[in-house]
Scaffold this active site. Structure first.
Site: not given
Ligand SMILES: CC(=O)SCCNC(=O)CCNC(=O)[C@H](O)C(C)(C)COP(=O)(O)OP(=O)(O)OC[C@H]1O[C@@H](n2cnc3c(N)ncnc32)[C@H](O)[C@@H]1OP(=O)(O)O
Length: 197
Positions: A113, A178, A181
């Site tokens: 939204h 994130k 490795r």
């Protein structure tokens, strides 16, 4: 363009539209039926998912309960497994590759939204696709936000919130998710940390 066409094309649309409301109710009823089927009745479970999703392959298992908004925007590749409590808000296409596994409570959100309350209160919303490559494992309690692609062979750690694209062949974790490795040939030797296969 109808609101449905706008929704699927990634353009802003009104979800309160009659046709969309009707489709959502149909999908909710299908999910409700699915979630009531005796877990042992694989034939009925499979047939219902085949009728609900845009495309399935030969092998797949969606554990109960399962929830989605429309179903017609979901494509799964062969050998798909999702654990308990998968939720897919499939307002835009959700495309899942082959040999993909989901832990429990995975949530895929293609919908969103507007940020500003005045714009949001008009009822306008949007949906952007989610794509998951072949051989991906998504840990339990992961949330995948709109407009995200996850590359093949990648592992997403449990409890991640995936807000941006994640490349192939990596372990990625966290909120926001994130890269931790790369996955290498060395990883073949182990099934967990330094436990050898
Ligand atoms: C299909 C199914 O039903 S599966 C069943 C459900 N199971 C799951 O969801 C389990 C998912 N597994 C995980 O999340 C694992 O932690 C994995 C696969 C990401 C572990 O990957 P590994 O490379 O072995 O990571 P390792 O345990 O060595 O941790 C490395 C670092 O990342 C951190 N980390 C590991 N997993 C996570 C995570 N999910 N979220 C945040 N950080 C994490 C560790 O704390 C460690 O941090 P440090 O270096 O600061 O100490």
């Amino acid at each position: 363009m109808t609101e449905k066409e706008k929704m699927i094309a990634g353009k802003p649309y009104f979800a309160s539209d009659r046709e969309l409301q009707k489709s959502r109710l149909e999908a909710q009823r299908s999910c409700h039926r699915y979630n009531q089927i005796d877990p042992k009745n694989y034939k009925e479970r499979k047939a219902l998912i085949r009728g609900l999703f845009a495309m399935t392959d030969t092998l797949f298992c969606v554990e109960q309960p399962f929830y989605c908004d429309y179903g017609f925007n979901i494509t799964i590749g062969n050998n798909f497994f999702s654990n308990y409590h998968l939720t897919i808000l499939d307002c835009a296409p959700v495309t899942i590759g082959e040999n993909v596994m989901f832990g429990p409570n995975v949530a895929i959100y293609t919908a969103g939204h507007p940020i500003h309350a005045e714009t949001r209160n008009t009822g306008l919303e949007y949906a952007l696709p989610v794509t998951i490559g072949n051989n991906v494992w998504i840990g339990g309690n992961t949330v995948i936000n709109p407009n995200v692609s996850i590359g093949e062979n990648t592992v997403i750690g449990s409890g991640s919130v995936v807000t941006k694209d994640i490349p192939s062949n990596v372990i990625a974790v966290g909120n926001p998710c994130k890269v931790l490795r790369e996955i290498t040939e060395e990883d073949k030797k182990y099934y967990f940390k330094n436990f050898t296969v």
